[in-house]
Design a protein around this motif. Structure first.
Motif, PDB file in Angstrom:
ATOM      1  N   ASN A  58      55.364  42.664  39.145  1.00 20.68           N
ATOM      2  CA  ASN A  58      54.224  42.918  38.258  1.00 20.68           C
ATOM      3  C   ASN A  58      53.883  41.701  37.389  1.00 20.68           C
ATOM      4  N   MET A  59      53.925  40.513  37.998  1.00 16.50           N
ATOM      5  CA  MET A  59      53.649  39.279  37.273  1.00 16.50           C
ATOM      6  C   MET A  59      52.243  38.742  37.491  1.00 16.50           C
ATOM      7  N   LEU A  60      51.508  39.288  38.470  1.00 18.23           N
ATOM      8  CA  LEU A  60      50.232  38.702  38.852  1.00 18.23           C
ATOM      9  C   LEU A  60      49.058  39.651  38.675  1.00 18.23           C
ATOM     10  N   ASP A  61      47.917  39.044  38.386  1.00 15.13           N
ATOM     11  CA  ASP A  61      46.635  39.719  38.504  1.00 15.13           C
ATOM     12  C   ASP A  61      46.014  39.233  39.811  1.00 15.13           C
ATOM     13  N   HIS A  62      45.338  40.132  40.517  1.00 18.68           N
ATOM     14  CA  HIS A  62      44.719  39.800  41.797  1.00 18.68           C
ATOM     15  C   HIS A  62      43.220  40.074  41.735  1.00 18.68           C
ATOM     16  N   GLU A  63      42.474  39.281  42.468  1.00 16.43           N
ATOM     17  CA  GLU A  63      41.053  39.520  42.676  1.00 16.43           C
ATOM     18  C   GLU A  63      40.812  39.441  44.178  1.00 16.43           C
ATOM     19  N   TYR A  64      40.063  40.387  44.722  1.00 16.01           N
ATOM     20  CA  TYR A  64      39.816  40.435  46.161  1.00 16.01           C
ATOM     21  C   TYR A  64      38.329  40.311  46.434  1.00 16.01           C
ATOM     22  N   ILE A  65      37.980  39.414  47.357  1.00 14.94           N
ATOM     23  CA  ILE A  65      36.582  39.187  47.709  1.00 14.94           C
ATOM     24  C   ILE A  65      36.455  39.218  49.228  1.00 14.94           C
ATOM     25  N   PRO A  66      35.871  40.299  49.778  1.00 15.73           N
ATOM     26  CA  PRO A  66      35.659  40.327  51.219  1.00 15.73           C
ATOM     27  C   PRO A  66      34.554  39.336  51.604  1.00 15.73           C
ATOM     28  N   VAL A  67      34.740  38.632  52.720  1.00 14.54           N
ATOM     29  CA  VAL A  67      33.755  37.648  53.164  1.00 14.54           C
ATOM     30  C   VAL A  67      33.444  37.862  54.633  1.00 14.54           C
ATOM     31  N   GLY A  68      32.304  37.360  55.042  1.00 17.14           N
ATOM     32  CA  GLY A  68      31.880  37.459  56.428  1.00 17.14           C
ATOM     33  C   GLY A  68      30.862  36.382  56.730  1.00 17.14           C
ATOM     34  N   PRO A  69      30.211  36.502  57.873  1.00 22.21           N
ATOM     35  CA  PRO A  69      29.224  35.503  58.267  1.00 22.21           C
ATOM     36  C   PRO A  69      28.112  35.377  57.221  1.00 22.21           C
ATOM     37  N   LEU A  70      27.606  34.173  57.071  1.00 20.67           N
ATOM     38  CA  LEU A  70      26.501  33.922  56.148  1.00 20.67           C
ATOM     39  C   LEU A  70      25.242  34.525  56.756  1.00 20.67           C
ATOM     40  N   MET A  71      24.842  35.674  56.230  1.00 20.70           N
ATOM     41  CA  MET A  71      23.780  36.468  56.849  1.00 20.70           C
ATOM     42  C   MET A  71      22.433  35.748  56.973  1.00 20.70           C
ATOM     43  N   PRO A  72      22.033  34.880  56.033  1.00 19.24           N
ATOM     44  CA  PRO A  72      20.748  34.194  56.225  1.00 19.24           C
ATOM     45  C   PRO A  72      20.698  33.347  57.497  1.00 19.24           C
ATOM     46  N   LEU A  73      21.830  32.993  58.065  1.00 20.83           N
ATOM     47  CA  LEU A  73      21.827  32.241  59.320  1.00 20.83           C
ATOM     48  C   LEU A  73      21.192  33.048  60.451  1.00 20.83           C
ATOM     49  N   ARG A  74      21.210  34.376  60.320  1.00 24.28           N
ATOM     50  CA  ARG A  74      20.560  35.219  61.337  1.00 24.28           C
ATOM     51  C   ARG A  74      19.059  34.929  61.409  1.00 24.28           C
ATOM     52  N   LEU A  75      18.486  34.456  60.296  1.00 23.77           N
ATOM     53  CA  LEU A  75      17.060  34.121  60.299  1.00 23.77           C
ATOM     54  C   LEU A  75      16.777  32.975  61.271  1.00 23.77           C
ATOM     55  N   LEU A  76      17.708  32.042  61.407  1.00 23.70           N
ATOM     56  CA  LEU A  76      17.514  30.944  62.363  1.00 23.70           C
ATOM     57  C   LEU A  76      17.443  31.467  63.779  1.00 23.70           C
ATOM     58  N   ILE A  77      18.325  32.400  64.095  1.00 25.87           N
ATOM     59  CA  ILE A  77      18.344  32.958  65.445  1.00 25.87           C
ATOM     60  C   ILE A  77      17.108  33.812  65.664  1.00 25.87           C
ATOM     61  N   ALA A  78      16.729  34.595  64.672  1.00 27.39           N
ATOM     62  CA  ALA A  78      15.560  35.465  64.783  1.00 27.39           C
ATOM     63  C   ALA A  78      14.298  34.621  64.976  1.00 27.39           C
ATOM     64  N   SER A  79      14.165  33.521  64.235  1.00 28.88           N
ATOM     65  CA  SER A  79      12.967  32.692  64.369  1.00 28.88           C
ATOM     66  C   SER A  79      12.943  31.986  65.710  1.00 28.88           C
ATOM     67  N   GLN A  80      14.084  31.596  66.260  1.00 29.18           N
ATOM     68  CA  GLN A  80      14.163  30.994  67.597  1.00 29.18           C
ATOM     69  C   GLN A  80      13.762  32.008  68.665  1.00 29.18           C
ATOM     70  N   SER A  81      14.240  33.242  68.523  1.00 35.77           N
ATOM     71  CA  SER A  81      13.921  34.288  69.502  1.00 35.77           C
ATOM     72  C   SER A  81      12.438  34.608  69.480  1.00 35.77           C
ATOM     73  N   ALA A  82      11.829  34.574  68.312  1.00 32.68           N
ATOM     74  CA  ALA A  82      10.401  34.879  68.177  1.00 32.68           C
ATOM     75  C   ALA A  82       9.555  33.803  68.846  1.00 32.68           C
ATOM     76  N   LYS A  83      10.026  32.546  68.874  1.00 30.92           N
ATOM     77  CA  LYS A  83       9.266  31.454  69.496  1.00 30.92           C
ATOM     78  C   LYS A  83       9.330  31.499  71.009  1.00 30.92           C
ATOM     79  N   GLN A  84      10.361  32.115  71.557  1.00 23.94           N
ATOM     80  CA  GLN A  84      10.535  32.130  73.019  1.00 23.94           C
ATOM     81  C   GLN A  84       9.759  33.209  73.686  1.00 23.94           C
TER      82      GLN A  84
END
Length: 117
Positions: A91-117
Motif C-alpha cells: 500500500n505504498m503507491l498511488d496508481h493512475e490508469y489510462i486505456p489507449v488505442g489507435p489514434l482515431m483521426p487517422l481513420r479520416l485519412l483512410i476514409a478520404s482515400q476510399s472516397a477518392k477511389q
C-alpha cells in the motif's frame, strides 16, 4: 474532449490496445521504505516483462515514480497486474490508469482515400 472521470477515455473496449499505468509513492511514504521493497519489485516487474504483460516502462523524469505501458485490453486487467506487485501490496503507491488505442483521426485519412477511389 469531454469532462470524464479521471482515467476514463472515449476509447471503446474493442479498440483498447494497451493501458498506461502511472505509479507514484503515496504521500508520507519515505524513499527508504520504498527502497527496502525495491529488489522484490524489480524482480516482479522483470517477470511481468518476460511474460509479455509489460510492453514498455519508463521512469518519470521528475523522479517521482514510473510509467508502464501494459499489454492489456482493459483497466481491470491492468489494475490486477499492478496490484500484484510488492509495492502495491504494501500500500505504498498511488496508481493512475489510462486505456489507449489507435489514434482515431487517422481513420479520416483512410476514409478520404476510399472516397477518392
Amino acid at each position: 474532449m469531454t469532462d470524464q472521470p479521471h482515467g476514463q477515455t472515449q476509447t471503446s473496449a474493442s479498440t483498447i490496445t494497451g493501458v498506461f499505468a502511472g505509479l507514484k509513492a503515496k504521500p508520507g511514504v519515505t524513499r527508504e521504505r520504498v527502497m527496502a521493497v525495491m529488489p522484490a519489485e524489480i524482480r516482479a516487474t522483470v517477470q511481468l516483462y518476460l511474460d509479455g504483460k509489460i510492453r514498455e516502462w519508463y521512469a518519470r523524469e521528475d523522479g517521482r515514480g514510473a510509467v508502464f505501458l501494459l499489454d492489456t485490453r482493459d483497466v481491470a486487467e491492468a489494475r490486477s497486474i499492478m496490484e500484484s506487485l510488492p509495492l502495491a501490496r504494501e500500500n505504498m503507491l498511488d496508481h493512475e490508469y489510462i486505456p489507449v488505442g489507435p489514434l482515431m483521426p487517422l481513420r479520416l485519412l483512410i476514409a478520404s482515400q476510399s472516397a477518392k477511389q
